[in-house]
Design a protein around this motif. Sequence first.
Motif, PDB file in Angstrom:
ATOM      1  N   VAL A 177       0.741  -1.358  -0.219  1.00  0.00           N
ATOM      2  CA  VAL A 177      -0.221  -0.014  -0.024  1.00  0.00           C
ATOM      3  C   VAL A 177       0.809   1.394   0.174  1.00  0.00           C
ATOM      4  N   ASN A 178       0.329   2.214  -0.614  1.00  0.00           N
ATOM      5  CA  ASN A 178       1.116   3.563  -0.617  1.00  0.00           C
ATOM      6  C   ASN A 178       1.419   4.105   0.783  1.00  0.00           C
ATOM      7  N   GLY A 179       2.724   4.543   0.926  1.00  0.00           N
ATOM      8  CA  GLY A 179       3.139   4.929   2.116  1.00  0.00           C
ATOM      9  C   GLY A 179       3.840   4.184   3.166  1.00  0.00           C
ATOM     10  N   THR A 180       3.806   2.912   2.717  1.00  0.00           N
ATOM     11  CA  THR A 180       4.473   1.817   3.360  1.00  0.00           C
ATOM     12  C   THR A 180       5.976   1.884   3.388  1.00  0.00           C
ATOM     13  N   GLY A 181       6.672   2.349   2.225  1.00  0.00           N
ATOM     14  CA  GLY A 181       7.889   2.393   2.108  1.00  0.00           C
ATOM     15  C   GLY A 181       8.150   1.694   0.865  1.00  0.00           C
ATOM     16  N   LYS A 182       7.335   1.325  -0.036  1.00  0.00           N
ATOM     17  CA  LYS A 182       7.600   0.727  -1.321  1.00  0.00           C
ATOM     18  C   LYS A 182       8.778   1.238  -2.031  1.00  0.00           C
ATOM     19  N   THR A 183       8.989   2.353  -2.507  1.00  0.00           N
ATOM     20  CA  THR A 183       9.565   2.981  -3.384  1.00  0.00           C
ATOM     21  C   THR A 183      10.954   3.099  -2.674  1.00  0.00           C
ATOM     22  N   THR A 184      10.967   3.577  -1.258  1.00  0.00           N
ATOM     23  CA  THR A 184      12.241   3.530  -0.452  1.00  0.00           C
ATOM     24  C   THR A 184      13.103   2.337  -0.372  1.00  0.00           C
ATOM     25  N   LYS A 206      16.639   1.074  -1.840  1.00  0.00           N
ATOM     26  CA  LYS A 206      17.699   0.412  -0.727  1.00  0.00           C
ATOM     27  C   LYS A 206      17.888  -0.972  -1.241  1.00  0.00           C
ATOM     28  N   GLN A 246      11.111  10.101  -7.265  1.00  0.00           N
ATOM     29  CA  GLN A 246      11.724   9.521  -6.292  1.00  0.00           C
ATOM     30  C   GLN A 246      12.500   8.368  -6.582  1.00  0.00           C
ATOM     31  N   THR A 251       8.884  -2.578   7.142  1.00  0.00           N
ATOM     32  CA  THR A 251       9.588  -1.170   7.268  1.00  0.00           C
ATOM     33  C   THR A 251       9.452  -0.471   8.353  1.00  0.00           C
ATOM     34  N   ASP A 279      12.425   1.204  13.077  1.00  0.00           N
ATOM     35  CA  ASP A 279      13.098   2.291  13.788  1.00  0.00           C
ATOM     36  C   ASP A 279      12.133   3.175  14.410  1.00  0.00           C
ATOM     37  N   GLY A 317      13.294  -2.691   7.409  1.00  0.00           N
ATOM     38  CA  GLY A 317      13.551  -1.323   6.959  1.00  0.00           C
ATOM     39  C   GLY A 317      13.531  -0.755   8.627  1.00  0.00           C
ATOM     40  N   LEU A 318      14.980  -0.014   8.533  1.00  0.00           N
ATOM     41  CA  LEU A 318      15.421   0.530   9.898  1.00  0.00           C
ATOM     42  C   LEU A 318      15.630   1.865   9.783  1.00  0.00           C
ATOM     43  N   GLY A 319      15.161   2.530   8.832  1.00  0.00           N
ATOM     44  CA  GLY A 319      15.387   4.128   8.614  1.00  0.00           C
ATOM     45  C   GLY A 319      15.215   4.474   7.303  1.00  0.00           C
ATOM     46  N   GLU A 320      15.366   5.976   6.969  1.00  0.00           N
ATOM     47  CA  GLU A 320      15.124   6.492   5.771  1.00  0.00           C
ATOM     48  C   GLU A 320      16.361   6.286   4.751  1.00  0.00           C
TER      49      GLU A 320
HETATM   50  P1  GDP Z   1       5.568   4.126  -0.896  1.00  0.00           P
HETATM   51  O1  GDP Z   1       4.426   5.080  -1.186  1.00  0.00           O
HETATM   52  O2  GDP Z   1       5.103   3.067  -0.060  1.00  0.00           O
HETATM   53  O3  GDP Z   1       6.352   4.029  -1.999  1.00  0.00           O
HETATM   54  O4  GDP Z   1       6.419   4.984   0.493  1.00  0.00           O
HETATM   55  P2  GDP Z   1       7.868   5.603   0.116  1.00  0.00           P
HETATM   56  O5  GDP Z   1       8.885   4.742  -0.084  1.00  0.00           O
HETATM   57  O6  GDP Z   1       7.593   7.131  -0.494  1.00  0.00           O
HETATM   58  O7  GDP Z   1       8.156   5.692   1.834  1.00  0.00           O
HETATM   59  C1  GDP Z   1       6.853   6.551   2.477  1.00  0.00           C
HETATM   60  C2  GDP Z   1       7.663   7.389   3.742  1.00  0.00           C
HETATM   61  O8  GDP Z   1       8.233   6.367   4.605  1.00  0.00           O
HETATM   62  C3  GDP Z   1       9.051   8.054   3.222  1.00  0.00           C
HETATM   63  O9  GDP Z   1       9.158   9.316   4.088  1.00  0.00           O
HETATM   64  C4  GDP Z   1      10.223   7.272   3.596  1.00  0.00           C
HETATM   65  O10 GDP Z   1      11.410   7.972   3.867  1.00  0.00           O
HETATM   66  C5  GDP Z   1       9.660   6.532   4.951  1.00  0.00           C
HETATM   67  N1  GDP Z   1      10.387   5.456   5.054  1.00  0.00           N
HETATM   68  C6  GDP Z   1      10.407   4.075   4.263  1.00  0.00           C
HETATM   69  N2  GDP Z   1      10.978   3.169   4.840  1.00  0.00           N
HETATM   70  C7  GDP Z   1      11.297   3.753   6.007  1.00  0.00           C
HETATM   71  C8  GDP Z   1      12.049   2.930   7.366  1.00  0.00           C
HETATM   72  O11 GDP Z   1      12.262   1.845   7.321  1.00  0.00           O
HETATM   73  N3  GDP Z   1      12.188   3.712   8.294  1.00  0.00           N
HETATM   74  C9  GDP Z   1      11.478   4.888   8.600  1.00  0.00           C
HETATM   75  N4  GDP Z   1      11.737   5.554   9.680  1.00  0.00           N
HETATM   76  N5  GDP Z   1      11.043   5.666   7.450  1.00  0.00           N
HETATM   77  C10 GDP Z   1      10.738   4.984   6.246  1.00  0.00           C
END
Ligand code: GDP
Length: 300
Positions: free
Chosen positions: A109-116, A120, A147, A252, A255, A278-281
């Motif tokens: 789901v969006n916001g979970t950290g998919k793209t990040t 990584k 991104q 994710t 942290d 996932g332990l950070g950004e």
């Molecule tokens: P997407 O919509 O699922 O693609 O989500 P994003 O990759 O844009 O991540 C959403 C937010 O979560 C961003 O601000 C990321 O930096 C943050 N984020 C992703 N993974 C982690 C993580 O493991 N730890 C923390 N603290 N933030 C994270």
Amino acid sequence: LERLRGKLSRSQSTLGKGLLGLLGAGNLDEDSWTDIEDTLLMADIGAATTTEIVDKLRERLVSRGVRSAAEVRALLREVLIESLHPEMTRSVRALPNNGNPAVLLVVGVNGTGKTTTTGKLARVLVADGRTVLLGAADTFRAAAADQLATWAERVGAEVVRGKEGADPAAVAFDAVKRGVEAKVDAVLVDTAGRLHTKTGLMDELGKVKRVVEKQAEVDEVLLVLDATTGQNGLTQARVFGEVVDVTGIVLTKLDGTAKGGIVFQVQRELGVPVKLVGLGEGADDLAPFEPGAFVDALLG
Ligand code: GDP
């Protein structure tokens, strides 16, 4: 590993400390056991796992005559590790080395950290000497492709993207096609994560997978779950599981404010291994999931 431990333990050692404090107090009466149960439940370790943990602790404390603080700690460590089902632990599949790219779909789901997470993971693979292509198939979230392109530049990967609003499956198709032509080692496809309706998701993700499979085998479908969403994450995972064969979970934001207990539920309830956390950004904040290291971090 030490650095990762530090990250985990800062936010989550309250669970470990709480349990060690309660168990170490000696003379455990019913009230103490209720407190132990509450501590586990408040950390997002669901009811079934909590019961399992408490039953094992009660039984083994007596049968082994556990007394000293060190023995209590060792027992707690053992029981918590067992509850993480370490036998299920798997790493992300080794990439084949046969000229065909490994294809990994990153869903969630969006916001979970998919793209990040996609970025990584690319970083890990590139650091390992692999060539990587990123497919920006999340065409619904306006900033997602930018991104991902930024990540690609940062880690030294190629990126294939479509226009905003383009069909995600078309972008995924182009990315894998390009990856096959360029003979890269891995294609990571960041998919769209709208969860308006299950049918919408089913159509979209199913289509992405089908078109990709026309050109290459899909090696992994990694589902990204945000650990801070607790029970909600489990519900999302079930829905995704009905749509695609999820081969691994990336948990994710462990942290952050995550209670971490959700890890205990994921493998047990979903039957899918947690492969990465996932332990950070930051670019280096992705680690393989290791039950022993995780529990050590909890216990501080
Ligand atoms: P997407 O919509 O699922 O693609 O989500 P994003 O990759 O844009 O991540 C959403 C937010 O979560 C961003 O601000 C990321 O930096 C943050 N984020 C992703 N993974 C982690 C993580 O493991 N730890 C923390 N603290 N933030 C994270």
